[in-house]
Design an enzyme around this catalytic site. Structure first.
Site, PDB file in Angstrom:
ATOM      1  N   ASN A 232      -1.722  -0.066   7.352  1.00  0.00           N
ATOM      2  CA  ASN A 232      -1.283  -1.447   7.636  1.00  0.00           C
ATOM      3  C   ASN A 232      -0.493  -2.101   6.498  1.00  0.00           C
ATOM      4  O   ASN A 232      -0.386  -3.312   6.414  1.00  0.00           O
ATOM      5  CB  ASN A 232      -2.454  -2.298   8.129  1.00  0.00           C
ATOM      6  CG  ASN A 232      -3.551  -2.450   7.103  1.00  0.00           C
ATOM      7  OD1 ASN A 232      -3.436  -1.940   5.987  1.00  0.00           O
ATOM      8  ND2 ASN A 232      -4.604  -3.163   7.460  1.00  0.00           N
TER       9      ASN A 232
ATOM     10  N   PHE B 156     -15.039   3.700   7.831  1.00  0.00           N
ATOM     11  CA  PHE B 156     -13.660   3.907   7.388  1.00  0.00           C
ATOM     12  C   PHE B 156     -13.517   3.908   5.866  1.00  0.00           C
ATOM     13  O   PHE B 156     -12.411   4.112   5.351  1.00  0.00           O
ATOM     14  CB  PHE B 156     -12.737   2.832   7.989  1.00  0.00           C
ATOM     15  CG  PHE B 156     -13.080   1.410   7.607  1.00  0.00           C
ATOM     16  CD1 PHE B 156     -12.596   0.852   6.429  1.00  0.00           C
ATOM     17  CD2 PHE B 156     -13.892   0.634   8.426  1.00  0.00           C
ATOM     18  CE1 PHE B 156     -12.902  -0.450   6.064  1.00  0.00           C
ATOM     19  CE2 PHE B 156     -14.209  -0.681   8.075  1.00  0.00           C
ATOM     20  CZ  PHE B 156     -13.716  -1.222   6.890  1.00  0.00           C
TER      21      PHE B 156
ATOM     22  N   ARG C 211      -2.216 -14.213   3.313  1.00  0.00           N
ATOM     23  CA  ARG C 211      -2.987 -13.644   4.440  1.00  0.00           C
ATOM     24  C   ARG C 211      -2.234 -13.871   5.752  1.00  0.00           C
ATOM     25  O   ARG C 211      -2.149 -12.983   6.597  1.00  0.00           O
ATOM     26  CB  ARG C 211      -4.364 -14.299   4.537  1.00  0.00           C
ATOM     27  CG  ARG C 211      -5.313 -13.971   3.422  1.00  0.00           C
ATOM     28  CD  ARG C 211      -5.893 -12.601   3.503  1.00  0.00           C
ATOM     29  NE  ARG C 211      -6.843 -12.396   4.583  1.00  0.00           N
ATOM     30  CZ  ARG C 211      -7.540 -11.274   4.744  1.00  0.00           C
ATOM     31  NH1 ARG C 211      -7.375 -10.256   3.908  1.00  0.00           N
ATOM     32  NH2 ARG C 211      -8.379 -11.139   5.740  1.00  0.00           N
TER      33      ARG C 211
ATOM     34  N   GLU D 246      -9.995  -9.457  -7.876  1.00  0.00           N
ATOM     35  CA  GLU D 246      -9.024  -8.376  -7.706  1.00  0.00           C
ATOM     36  C   GLU D 246      -7.939  -8.438  -8.789  1.00  0.00           C
ATOM     37  O   GLU D 246      -7.523  -7.404  -9.325  1.00  0.00           O
ATOM     38  CB  GLU D 246      -8.420  -8.445  -6.296  1.00  0.00           C
ATOM     39  CG  GLU D 246      -9.471  -8.109  -5.235  1.00  0.00           C
ATOM     40  CD  GLU D 246      -9.064  -8.433  -3.797  1.00  0.00           C
ATOM     41  OE1 GLU D 246      -7.900  -8.848  -3.563  1.00  0.00           O
ATOM     42  OE2 GLU D 246      -9.918  -8.282  -2.905  1.00  0.00           O
TER      43      GLU D 246
ATOM     44  N   LYS E  17       0.837  -1.201   0.000  1.00  0.00           N
ATOM     45  CA  LYS E  17       0.000   0.000   0.000  1.00  0.00           C
ATOM     46  C   LYS E  17       0.880   1.264   0.000  1.00  0.00           C
ATOM     47  O   LYS E  17       2.102   1.182   0.193  1.00  0.00           O
ATOM     48  CB  LYS E  17      -0.921  -0.060   1.218  1.00  0.00           C
ATOM     49  CG  LYS E  17      -2.002  -1.159   1.120  1.00  0.00           C
ATOM     50  CD  LYS E  17      -2.823  -1.241   2.412  1.00  0.00           C
ATOM     51  CE  LYS E  17      -4.011  -2.154   2.293  1.00  0.00           C
ATOM     52  NZ  LYS E  17      -4.778  -2.239   3.583  1.00  0.00           N
TER      53      LYS E  17
ATOM     54  N   ARG F   6       2.613  -7.144   9.043  1.00  0.00           N
ATOM     55  CA  ARG F   6       2.006  -6.093   9.862  1.00  0.00           C
ATOM     56  C   ARG F   6       2.542  -6.137  11.303  1.00  0.00           C
ATOM     57  O   ARG F   6       2.711  -5.099  11.943  1.00  0.00           O
ATOM     58  CB  ARG F   6       0.490  -6.233   9.837  1.00  0.00           C
ATOM     59  CG  ARG F   6      -0.117  -5.821   8.483  1.00  0.00           C
ATOM     60  CD  ARG F   6      -1.547  -6.310   8.356  1.00  0.00           C
ATOM     61  NE  ARG F   6      -2.235  -5.798   7.171  1.00  0.00           N
ATOM     62  CZ  ARG F   6      -3.372  -6.309   6.709  1.00  0.00           C
ATOM     63  NH1 ARG F   6      -3.945  -7.338   7.332  1.00  0.00           N
ATOM     64  NH2 ARG F   6      -3.941  -5.793   5.639  1.00  0.00           N
TER      65      ARG F   6
ATOM     66  N   HIS G 188      -1.942  -5.463   1.452  1.00  0.00           N
ATOM     67  CA  HIS G 188      -3.240  -6.091   1.184  1.00  0.00           C
ATOM     68  C   HIS G 188      -3.004  -7.504   0.692  1.00  0.00           C
ATOM     69  O   HIS G 188      -2.011  -7.761   0.003  1.00  0.00           O
ATOM     70  CB  HIS G 188      -3.994  -5.306   0.103  1.00  0.00           C
ATOM     71  CG  HIS G 188      -5.187  -6.056  -0.425  1.00  0.00           C
ATOM     72  ND1 HIS G 188      -6.381  -6.097   0.268  1.00  0.00           N
ATOM     73  CD2 HIS G 188      -5.352  -6.839  -1.517  1.00  0.00           C
ATOM     74  CE1 HIS G 188      -7.232  -6.869  -0.401  1.00  0.00           C
ATOM     75  NE2 HIS G 188      -6.638  -7.335  -1.495  1.00  0.00           N
TER      76      HIS G 188
ATOM     77  N   TYR H 121     -12.600  -2.047  -3.109  1.00  0.00           N
ATOM     78  CA  TYR H 121     -13.113  -2.068  -1.737  1.00  0.00           C
ATOM     79  C   TYR H 121     -14.637  -1.921  -1.661  1.00  0.00           C
ATOM     80  O   TYR H 121     -15.166  -1.510  -0.623  1.00  0.00           O
ATOM     81  CB  TYR H 121     -12.404  -0.990  -0.913  1.00  0.00           C
ATOM     82  CG  TYR H 121     -10.982  -1.380  -0.544  1.00  0.00           C
ATOM     83  CD1 TYR H 121     -10.729  -2.480   0.282  1.00  0.00           C
ATOM     84  CD2 TYR H 121      -9.885  -0.664  -1.016  1.00  0.00           C
ATOM     85  CE1 TYR H 121      -9.424  -2.857   0.614  1.00  0.00           C
ATOM     86  CE2 TYR H 121      -8.572  -1.029  -0.674  1.00  0.00           C
ATOM     87  CZ  TYR H 121      -8.365  -2.128   0.135  1.00  0.00           C
ATOM     88  OH  TYR H 121      -7.084  -2.503   0.486  1.00  0.00           O
TER      89      TYR H 121
ATOM     90  N   THR I 147      -5.479  -7.696  10.449  1.00  0.00           N
ATOM     91  CA  THR I 147      -5.815  -6.374   9.906  1.00  0.00           C
ATOM     92  C   THR I 147      -5.393  -5.262  10.871  1.00  0.00           C
ATOM     93  O   THR I 147      -4.873  -4.230  10.450  1.00  0.00           O
ATOM     94  CB  THR I 147      -7.339  -6.290   9.660  1.00  0.00           C
ATOM     95  OG1 THR I 147      -7.721  -7.386   8.828  1.00  0.00           O
ATOM     96  CG2 THR I 147      -7.723  -4.985   8.983  1.00  0.00           C
TER      97      THR I 147
HETATM   98  P1  IDP Z   1      -7.829  -6.858   5.342  1.00  0.00           P
HETATM   99  O1  IDP Z   1      -7.008  -5.822   4.608  1.00  0.00           O
HETATM  100  O2  IDP Z   1      -7.016  -7.498   6.435  1.00  0.00           O
HETATM  101  O3  IDP Z   1      -8.498  -7.855   4.426  1.00  0.00           O
HETATM  102  P2  IDP Z   1     -10.455  -5.618   5.674  1.00  0.00           P
HETATM  103  O4  IDP Z   1     -11.370  -5.832   6.840  1.00  0.00           O
HETATM  104  O5  IDP Z   1     -10.835  -6.220   4.368  1.00  0.00           O
HETATM  105  O6  IDP Z   1      -8.984  -6.069   6.122  1.00  0.00           O
HETATM  106  O7  IDP Z   1     -10.298  -4.049   5.509  1.00  0.00           O
HETATM  107  C1  IDP Z   1      -9.666  -3.518   4.362  1.00  0.00           C
HETATM  108  C2  IDP Z   1      -8.737  -2.418   4.773  1.00  0.00           C
HETATM  109  O8  IDP Z   1      -9.511  -1.341   5.270  1.00  0.00           O
HETATM  110  C3  IDP Z   1      -7.781  -2.749   5.929  1.00  0.00           C
HETATM  111  O9  IDP Z   1      -6.625  -3.425   5.520  1.00  0.00           O
HETATM  112  C4  IDP Z   1      -7.470  -1.375   6.465  1.00  0.00           C
HETATM  113  O10 IDP Z   1      -6.499  -0.714   5.634  1.00  0.00           O
HETATM  114  C5  IDP Z   1      -8.793  -0.669   6.291  1.00  0.00           C
HETATM  115  N1  IDP Z   1      -9.612  -0.738   7.510  1.00  0.00           N
HETATM  116  C6  IDP Z   1     -10.365  -1.771   7.953  1.00  0.00           C
HETATM  117  N2  IDP Z   1     -10.984  -1.472   9.105  1.00  0.00           N
HETATM  118  C7  IDP Z   1     -10.609  -0.208   9.396  1.00  0.00           C
HETATM  119  C8  IDP Z   1     -10.914   0.685  10.485  1.00  0.00           C
HETATM  120  O11 IDP Z   1     -11.660   0.374  11.413  1.00  0.00           O
HETATM  121  N3  IDP Z   1     -10.326   1.926  10.422  1.00  0.00           N
HETATM  122  C9  IDP Z   1      -9.483   2.307   9.414  1.00  0.00           C
HETATM  123  N4  IDP Z   1      -9.182   1.499   8.376  1.00  0.00           N
HETATM  124  C10 IDP Z   1      -9.725   0.267   8.371  1.00  0.00           C
HETATM  125 MG    MG Z   2     -10.046  -7.583   3.070  1.00  0.00          MG
END
Ligand code: IDP
Ligand code: MG
Length: 151
Positions: A114, A59, A87, A128, A11, A104, A117, A51, A93
């Site tokens: 973070n 968010f 993963r 994707e 990212k 991470r 992805h 997304y 996450t």
């Molecule tokens: P993932 O990336 O581990 O699959 P997802 O739940 O799919 O996690 O969320 C996608 C991305 O959205 C996360 O990697 C993070 O960058 C962002 N994200 C998810 N939840 C939050 C939050 O509560 N606050 C800010 N950013 C968030």
């Molecule tokens: Mg995800």
């Protein structure tokens, strides 16, 4: 062939922090084959498509702003159980929950920064990969070490 393909991304924070080499190194060292790799600015429409499942969440807008804020490195990685392996390597996450040893867990602190992805299922990976890569950007090749990584 049991090899699976997944979509991963360094990212914008990972690129800005100079972590591209460190992150790609980890995937390669694990034995995953890089079959697609490009530095790109993600157009807002593409970030929204990527997304879409999060649209409406608190968010979401911040997430899209983050992904389009600077260049990213898009990756197509191939190998046995590539989706689950990436993963697991990326870690939780929420970086504060991520185990040390994960990307991470070693390189990130905040959920909105973070660093990486990874697709969450084979179906998501297909979707994707389709939106990030054209067919001619995916390169079929066999590393000389292949048989030493996969039996
Ligand atoms: P993932 O990336 O581990 O699959 P997802 O739940 O799919 O996690 O969320 C996608 C991305 O959205 C996360 O990697 C993070 O960058 C962002 N994200 C998810 N939840 C939050 C939050 O509560 N606050 C800010 N950013 C968030
Ligand atoms: Mg995800």
């Amino acid at each position: 062939m049991s090899a699976e393909r997944t979509f991963a991304m360094v990212k914008p924070d990972g690129v800005q922090r100079g972590l591209v080499g460190e992150i790609v190194r980890r995937y390669e060292a694990r034995g995953l084959k890089v079959v697609g790799l490009k530095l790109m600015h993600v157009p807002r429409s593409l970030a929204e498509a990527h997304y879409a499942e999060h649209k409406g969440k608190p968010f979401y807008n911040g997430l899209v702003d983050y992904i389009v804020s600077g260049p990213v490195v898009a990756l197509c990685l191939e190998g046995k159980n590539a989706v689950a392996v990436v993963r697991a390597m990326n870690g939780a996450t929420k970086p504060w929950d991520a185990t040390p040893g994960t990307i991470r867990g070693d390189l990130a602190l905040d959920i909105g920064r973070n660093v990486v992805h990874g697709s969450d299922s084979v179906e998501s990976a297909k979707r994707e990969l389709d939106i990030y890569f054209s067919k001619d950007e995916i390169v079929d090749w066999t590393p000389v070490a292949h048989k030493w990584v996969t039996e």
